[in-house]
Design a protein around this motif. Sequence first.
Motif, PDB file in Angstrom:
ATOM      1  N   ARG A  60      21.746  17.292  36.175  1.00 37.81           N
ATOM      2  CA  ARG A  60      20.896  18.134  37.012  1.00 37.81           C
ATOM      3  C   ARG A  60      20.140  17.321  38.064  1.00 37.81           C
ATOM      4  NH1 ARG A  60      17.152  21.595  33.494  1.00 37.81           N
ATOM      5  NH2 ARG A  60      19.190  22.180  32.701  1.00 37.81           N
ATOM      6  N   TYR A  61      19.716  16.113  37.697  1.00 35.83           N
ATOM      7  CA  TYR A  61      18.947  15.266  38.614  1.00 35.83           C
ATOM      8  C   TYR A  61      19.785  14.166  39.265  1.00 35.83           C
ATOM      9  CZ  TYR A  61      14.883  17.724  36.962  1.00 35.83           C
ATOM     10  OH  TYR A  61      13.973  18.711  36.672  1.00 35.83           O
ATOM     11  N   GLY A  62      21.098  14.250  39.131  1.00 37.80           N
ATOM     12  CA  GLY A  62      21.989  13.291  39.781  1.00 37.80           C
ATOM     13  C   GLY A  62      21.929  11.888  39.211  1.00 37.80           C
ATOM     14  N   LEU A  63      21.602  11.769  37.942  1.00 38.96           N
ATOM     15  CA  LEU A  63      21.521  10.460  37.295  1.00 38.96           C
ATOM     16  C   LEU A  63      22.792  10.180  36.501  1.00 38.96           C
ATOM     17  CD1 LEU A  63      17.884  10.799  35.924  1.00 38.96           C
ATOM     18  CD2 LEU A  63      18.604   9.566  37.975  1.00 38.96           C
ATOM     19  N   GLN A  64      23.175   8.922  36.425  1.00 36.91           N
ATOM     20  CA  GLN A  64      24.351   8.543  35.651  1.00 36.91           C
ATOM     21  C   GLN A  64      24.014   8.539  34.162  1.00 36.91           C
ATOM     22  OE1 GLN A  64      25.654   4.759  37.076  1.00 36.91           O
ATOM     23  NE2 GLN A  64      26.754   5.634  38.817  1.00 36.91           N
ATOM     24  N   THR A  65      25.018   8.851  33.359  1.00 36.87           N
ATOM     25  CA  THR A  65      24.806   8.828  31.911  1.00 36.87           C
ATOM     26  C   THR A  65      25.881   7.990  31.238  1.00 36.87           C
ATOM     27  OG1 THR A  65      26.172  10.773  31.522  1.00 36.87           O
ATOM     28  CG2 THR A  65      23.833  11.153  31.868  1.00 36.87           C
ATOM     29  N   ALA A  66      25.574   7.518  30.074  1.00 33.32           N
ATOM     30  CA  ALA A  66      26.537   6.832  29.210  1.00 33.32           C
ATOM     31  C   ALA A  66      26.136   7.155  27.778  1.00 33.32           C
ATOM     32  CB  ALA A  66      26.502   5.332  29.448  1.00 33.32           C
ATOM     33  N   VAL A  67      26.955   7.918  27.097  1.00 34.88           N
ATOM     34  CA  VAL A  67      26.644   8.315  25.722  1.00 34.88           C
ATOM     35  C   VAL A  67      27.569   7.568  24.772  1.00 34.88           C
ATOM     36  CG1 VAL A  67      26.537  10.240  24.095  1.00 34.88           C
ATOM     37  CG2 VAL A  67      25.881  10.590  26.480  1.00 34.88           C
ATOM     38  N   ASN A  68      26.974   6.875  23.826  1.00 40.96           N
ATOM     39  CA  ASN A  68      27.732   6.140  22.806  1.00 40.96           C
ATOM     40  C   ASN A  68      27.214   6.557  21.439  1.00 40.96           C
ATOM     41  OD1 ASN A  68      29.262   4.336  24.582  1.00 40.96           O
ATOM     42  ND2 ASN A  68      27.256   3.526  25.102  1.00 40.96           N
ATOM     43  N   ALA A  69      28.064   6.518  20.451  1.00 42.14           N
ATOM     44  CA  ALA A  69      27.660   6.869  19.092  1.00 42.14           C
ATOM     45  C   ALA A  69      27.769   5.646  18.196  1.00 42.14           C
ATOM     46  CB  ALA A  69      28.535   7.992  18.558  1.00 42.14           C
ATOM     47  N   ALA A  70      26.802   5.492  17.320  1.00 40.35           N
ATOM     48  CA  ALA A  70      26.822   4.409  16.336  1.00 40.35           C
ATOM     49  C   ALA A  70      26.334   4.979  15.015  1.00 40.35           C
ATOM     50  CB  ALA A  70      25.924   3.266  16.785  1.00 40.35           C
ATOM     51  N   PHE A  71      26.910   4.523  13.948  1.00 39.29           N
ATOM     52  CA  PHE A  71      26.532   5.019  12.634  1.00 39.29           C
ATOM     53  C   PHE A  71      26.023   3.864  11.795  1.00 39.29           C
ATOM     54  CE2 PHE A  71      29.769   7.738  14.395  1.00 39.29           C
ATOM     55  CZ  PHE A  71      29.197   8.988  14.244  1.00 39.29           C
ATOM     56  N   GLY A  72      24.838   4.046  11.221  1.00 41.03           N
ATOM     57  CA  GLY A  72      24.241   2.991  10.410  1.00 41.03           C
ATOM     58  C   GLY A  72      24.648   3.132   8.960  1.00 41.03           C
ATOM     59  N   GLY A  73      24.978   2.044   8.337  1.00 44.28           N
ATOM     60  CA  GLY A  73      25.360   2.075   6.937  1.00 44.28           C
ATOM     61  C   GLY A  73      24.186   2.195   5.992  1.00 44.28           C
ATOM     62  N   ALA A 132      24.013  15.750  16.622  1.00 43.03           N
ATOM     63  CA  ALA A 132      24.165  14.807  17.734  1.00 43.03           C
ATOM     64  C   ALA A 132      24.820  15.467  18.938  1.00 43.03           C
ATOM     65  CB  ALA A 132      24.974  13.595  17.282  1.00 43.03           C
ATOM     66  N   LYS A 133      25.730  16.403  18.688  1.00 49.50           N
ATOM     67  CA  LYS A 133      26.422  17.081  19.781  1.00 49.50           C
ATOM     68  C   LYS A 133      25.427  17.835  20.669  1.00 49.50           C
ATOM     69  CE  LYS A 133      30.766  19.476  19.983  1.00 49.50           C
ATOM     70  NZ  LYS A 133      31.693  20.357  19.278  1.00 49.50           N
ATOM     71  N   THR A 134      24.453  18.510  20.066  1.00 52.51           N
ATOM     72  CA  THR A 134      23.436  19.255  20.804  1.00 52.51           C
ATOM     73  C   THR A 134      22.550  18.320  21.619  1.00 52.51           C
ATOM     74  OG1 THR A 134      23.398  20.899  19.042  1.00 52.51           O
ATOM     75  CG2 THR A 134      21.540  20.906  20.560  1.00 52.51           C
ATOM     76  N   ILE A 135      22.141  17.232  20.999  1.00 54.10           N
ATOM     77  CA  ILE A 135      21.268  16.273  21.685  1.00 54.10           C
ATOM     78  C   ILE A 135      21.992  15.631  22.860  1.00 54.10           C
ATOM     79  CG2 ILE A 135      20.021  14.095  21.475  1.00 54.10           C
ATOM     80  CD1 ILE A 135      19.472  14.827  18.592  1.00 54.10           C
ATOM     81  N   SER A 136      23.225  15.168  22.645  1.00 57.57           N
ATOM     82  CA  SER A 136      23.944  14.498  23.727  1.00 57.57           C
ATOM     83  C   SER A 136      24.257  15.464  24.864  1.00 57.57           C
ATOM     84  CB  SER A 136      25.212  13.825  23.214  1.00 57.57           C
ATOM     85  OG  SER A 136      26.098  14.771  22.675  1.00 57.57           O
ATOM     86  N   ALA A 137      24.545  16.740  24.542  1.00 54.48           N
ATOM     87  CA  ALA A 137      24.806  17.731  25.586  1.00 54.48           C
ATOM     88  C   ALA A 137      23.554  17.967  26.430  1.00 54.48           C
ATOM     89  CB  ALA A 137      25.283  19.034  24.967  1.00 54.48           C
ATOM     90  N   SER A 138      22.402  18.060  25.795  1.00 58.32           N
ATOM     91  CA  SER A 138      21.143  18.238  26.524  1.00 58.32           C
ATOM     92  C   SER A 138      20.834  17.025  27.396  1.00 58.32           C
ATOM     93  CB  SER A 138      19.986  18.469  25.548  1.00 58.32           C
ATOM     94  OG  SER A 138      20.189  19.645  24.821  1.00 58.32           O
ATOM     95  N   TYR A 139      21.065  15.856  26.825  1.00 55.70           N
ATOM     96  CA  TYR A 139      20.844  14.601  27.536  1.00 55.70           C
ATOM     97  C   TYR A 139      21.712  14.539  28.803  1.00 55.70           C
ATOM     98  CZ  TYR A 139      21.076   9.494  28.251  1.00 55.70           C
ATOM     99  OH  TYR A 139      21.049   8.234  28.772  1.00 55.70           O
ATOM    100  N   GLN A 140      22.999  14.845  28.652  1.00 58.61           N
ATOM    101  CA  GLN A 140      23.916  14.797  29.783  1.00 58.61           C
ATOM    102  C   GLN A 140      23.578  15.867  30.823  1.00 58.61           C
ATOM    103  OE1 GLN A 140      27.573  14.909  27.446  1.00 58.61           O
ATOM    104  NE2 GLN A 140      28.114  12.941  28.350  1.00 58.61           N
ATOM    105  N   ASP A 141      23.231  17.068  30.362  1.00 60.06           N
ATOM    106  CA  ASP A 141      22.888  18.158  31.271  1.00 60.06           C
ATOM    107  C   ASP A 141      21.683  17.810  32.134  1.00 60.06           C
ATOM    108  OD1 ASP A 141      23.039  20.893  32.307  1.00 60.06           O
ATOM    109  OD2 ASP A 141      21.204  21.228  31.135  1.00 60.06           O
ATOM    110  N   LEU A 142      20.655  17.282  31.501  1.00 60.60           N
ATOM    111  CA  LEU A 142      19.440  16.922  32.229  1.00 60.60           C
ATOM    112  C   LEU A 142      19.717  15.832  33.265  1.00 60.60           C
ATOM    113  CD1 LEU A 142      16.399  17.471  32.438  1.00 60.60           C
ATOM    114  CD2 LEU A 142      16.054  15.659  30.770  1.00 60.60           C
ATOM    115  N   HIS A 143      20.483  14.826  32.897  1.00 61.94           N
ATOM    116  CA  HIS A 143      20.813  13.761  33.837  1.00 61.94           C
ATOM    117  C   HIS A 143      21.697  14.266  34.979  1.00 61.94           C
ATOM    118  CE1 HIS A 143      19.014  11.175  30.882  1.00 61.94           C
ATOM    119  NE2 HIS A 143      19.152  10.146  31.693  1.00 61.94           N
TER     120      HIS A 143
END
Length: 79
Positions: free
Chosen positions: A30-43, A17-28
């Motif tokens: 880069r293009y000046g978009l706002q981000t909000a990353v939240n984590a949820a765990f399913g039982g 998840a750390k790799t995915i969220s870092a890529s997600y934030q980096d891409l946003h």
Amino acid sequence: MGKRAAVTSGGRAYTPAKTISASYQDLHYRYGLQTAVNAAFGGMLGLRKPWQELELNLILKWRSPFNKENWERWGQPFG
């Protein structure tokens, strides 16, 4: 964010998840978009859903050579 990669843990493939969220934030960023990353765990992770059980039963019943479950029987198509 539920994408799977070749990394395995206990026989299951996953993408850290750390790799995915870092890529997600980096891409946003880069293009000046706002981000909000939240984590949820399913039982219920790892449990089969009712449709998956039906799907597996049909695969095993019809023994199609195009399903990985049957490659041992028929060989890998186009391989």
